[in-house]
Design a protein around this motif. Structure first.
Motif, short mmCIF file in Angstrom:
data_model
loop_
_atom_site.label_atom_id
_atom_site.label_comp_id
_atom_site.label_asym_id
_atom_site.label_seq_id
_atom_site.Cartn_x
_atom_site.Cartn_y
_atom_site.Cartn_z
N ASP A 48 -4.89 3.46 4.72
CA ASP A 48 -4.70 2.07 4.32
C ASP A 48 -3.31 1.55 4.66
O ASP A 48 -3.10 0.34 4.72
CB ASP A 48 -4.97 1.89 2.83
N MET A 51 1.19 2.84 -3.29
CA MET A 51 0.01 3.50 -3.87
C MET A 51 -0.13 4.95 -3.43
O MET A 51 -1.00 5.67 -3.91
CB MET A 51 -1.26 2.72 -3.53
N ILE A 52 0.69 5.37 -2.49
CA ILE A 52 0.60 6.75 -2.01
C ILE A 52 1.13 7.69 -3.08
O ILE A 52 2.22 7.51 -3.60
CB ILE A 52 1.37 6.92 -0.68
N ALA A 109 -5.53 6.37 1.06
CA ALA A 109 -4.29 5.62 0.84
C ALA A 109 -3.40 5.69 2.08
O ALA A 109 -2.75 4.70 2.44
CB ALA A 109 -3.55 6.16 -0.38
N ARG A 157 0.82 -1.22 0.00
CA ARG A 157 0.00 0.00 0.00
C ARG A 157 0.85 1.27 0.00
O ARG A 157 0.40 2.30 -0.49
CB ARG A 157 -0.95 -0.02 1.19
#
Length: 113
Positions: free
Chosen positions: A96, A76-77, A93, A73
């Motif tokens: 998460d 995905m930032i 994000a 994750r």
């Protein structure tokens, strides 16, 4: 970096934290702060788990799953720049990544009791 280095880096970043409330402008630096902070948090939690395994000889598949989840994750930032809209996806994000790290810390606390 060592655990102490990661903690020092997080402390330095926390000194720069600005709180934003309803009606304030959200600037690129606000979500980007967390994009800078979270890799250090991930590495610190991962190092805590490594030390736990080293000391006890015990592994935990849930913890390893949560660490893998946080690592995936992190990728995905998205950093934002001036003029970009800061959307809920940016906030989500970040959450998460924080959530599985929290789960690791809770499990370690439970095990160390």
């Amino acid at each position: 970096m060592t655990l102490e280095d990661e903690i020092a880096a997080m402390e330095d970043l926390l000194k720069q934290l600005e709180f934003v409330q309803e009606g304030d402008y959200v600037l690129a630096k606000h979500p980007n702060f967390f994009a800078d902070f979270l890799p250090h948090a991930y590495e610190a939690v991962k190092e805590l788990y490594r030390k736990y395994v080293e000391k006890t000889g015990e592994t935990d598949s849930d913890i390893e799953h949560w660490l893998a989840m946080a690592e995936a994750r992190l990728k995905m930032i998205q950093r934002v720049k001036w003029g970009d809209l800061v959307l809920t996806v940016h906030h989500n994000a970040l959450v998460d990544v924080f959530k599985p790290l929290e789960m690791v810390l809770l499990r370690l606390e439970e095990k160390l009791g």
